[in-house]
Design an enzyme around this catalytic site. Structure first.
Site, PDB file in Angstrom:
ATOM      1  N   HIS A 107      28.121  45.472  30.559  1.00 37.18           N
ATOM      2  CA  HIS A 107      28.574  46.721  31.804  1.00 37.18           C
ATOM      3  C   HIS A 107      27.415  47.642  31.661  1.00 37.18           C
ATOM      4  CE1 HIS A 107      30.886  48.185  34.456  1.00 37.18           C
ATOM      5  NE2 HIS A 107      30.331  49.459  34.207  1.00 37.18           N
ATOM      6  N   ALA A 140      41.510  43.774  27.076  1.00 38.48           N
ATOM      7  CA  ALA A 140      42.444  43.857  27.925  1.00 38.48           C
ATOM      8  C   ALA A 140      41.909  44.812  28.957  1.00 38.48           C
ATOM      9  CB  ALA A 140      44.033  43.878  27.291  1.00 38.48           C
ATOM     10  N   ASP A 143      36.541  46.994  30.949  1.00 37.49           N
ATOM     11  CA  ASP A 143      34.971  47.721  30.907  1.00 37.49           C
ATOM     12  C   ASP A 143      35.365  48.296  29.563  1.00 37.49           C
ATOM     13  OD1 ASP A 143      33.462  46.339  32.142  1.00 37.49           O
ATOM     14  OD2 ASP A 143      34.583  47.437  33.969  1.00 37.49           O
TER      15      ASP A 143
HETATM   16  C1  GRF Z   1      24.147  42.942  34.470  1.00 41.81           C
HETATM   17  O1  GRF Z   1      23.591  44.185  34.846  1.00 41.81           O
HETATM   18  C2  GRF Z   1      25.284  43.845  33.532  1.00 41.81           C
HETATM   19  O2  GRF Z   1      25.510  43.929  32.907  1.00 41.81           O
HETATM   20  C3  GRF Z   1      26.838  42.546  34.676  1.00 41.81           C
HETATM   21  O3  GRF Z   1      25.948  41.592  35.415  1.00 41.81           O
HETATM   22  C4  GRF Z   1      24.901  41.736  34.831  1.00 41.81           C
HETATM   23  C5  GRF Z   1      24.242  40.344  35.025  1.00 41.81           C
HETATM   24  O4  GRF Z   1      23.228  40.397  35.615  1.00 41.81           O
HETATM   25  N1  GRF Z   1      28.346  42.716  34.537  1.00 41.81           N
HETATM   26  P1  GRF Z   1      22.624  38.055  35.932  1.00 41.81           P
HETATM   27  O5  GRF Z   1      23.329  37.980  36.537  1.00 41.81           O
HETATM   28  O6  GRF Z   1      22.323  38.482  33.825  1.00 41.81           O
HETATM   29  O7  GRF Z   1      20.863  38.410  36.376  1.00 41.81           O
END
Ligand code: GRF
Length: 188
Positions: A107, A140, A143
């Site tokens: 995240h 569940a 984040d």
């Molecule tokens: C990442 O920054 C991740 O933390 C978030 O989505 C992004 C994915 O980037 N959940 P990408 O599609 O792999 O470029």
């Protein structure tokens, strides 16, 4: 070694970093057509598009049926470790019961700060001095879940969502593949 699946929805630059790091990815699934699926196909990885738009009941997304369908895809391939990499659908609790401790997410914030889809924009709006990423076991609760890795980046004057997010992703592209490699090699 455990069998790894990666779930994507977007540009898939993290998936590409995993491919480039030569992680043994058995399967890539997406909830919508996306560049991530194209990257997997180009790397000769088996893919599956399980489109959210095909899982509607009375016009509303049927989360339980979608979760069961994705579980069936993963279990039929004996997947043991699941890495969400920009995957934008929230699963029902069943997914996290079946893959307890074996489904990870990354995240783009320093959790518990700035949960949700707008994490990077929210950090900018709050005038945070630093941000970063958090890799965690997915549960569940969105984040949430035990944190496995976290790294900081500075928020710089003039940053936009794009520039800050890219600075965060540069770190994710190094750390997520390395962490997955460790987990894959760890005896269960
Ligand atoms: C990442 O920054 C991740 O933390 C978030 O989505 C992004 C994915 O980037 N959940 P990408 O599609 O792999 O470029």
């Amino acid at each position: 070694m455990k069998k790894l699946a990666v779930l994507v929805s977007g540009t898939g630059s993290l998936l590409q970093a995993m491919i480039d790091a030569r992680l043994p990815i058995s399967f890539v699934a997406a909830d919508r057509p996306c560049k991530g699926l194209e990257r997997a196909t180009a790397a000769s990885i088996e893919t599956r598009l399980l489109a959210r738009k095909d899982f509607k009941r009375d016009g509303v997304f049927d989360r339980d049926r979608y979760t069961e369908a994705m579980l069936a895809e993963l279990q039929s391939r004996n997947i043991e470790l699941v890495a969400m990499a920009g995957f934008m659908t929230v699963f029902s609790p069943l997914m996290f019961e079946r893959f307890r401790g074996q489904i990870l997410n990354t995240h783009p914030s320093l959790l518990p700060d700035f949960k949700g889809e707008q994490a990077v924009a929210d950090a900018l709006a709050a005038r945070a001095k630093e941000s970063g990423f958090t890799i965690h076991e997915a549960t569940a609760k969105l984040d949430d879940g035990p944190i496995l890795a976290q790294e900081r980046v500075p928020v710089l004057p003039g940053d936009t969502v794009e520039t800050l997010w890219e600075r965060i992703k540069e770190k994710e592209r190094a750390r997520y593949p390395a962490l997955l490699k460790e987990l894959l090699e760890r005896p269960s």
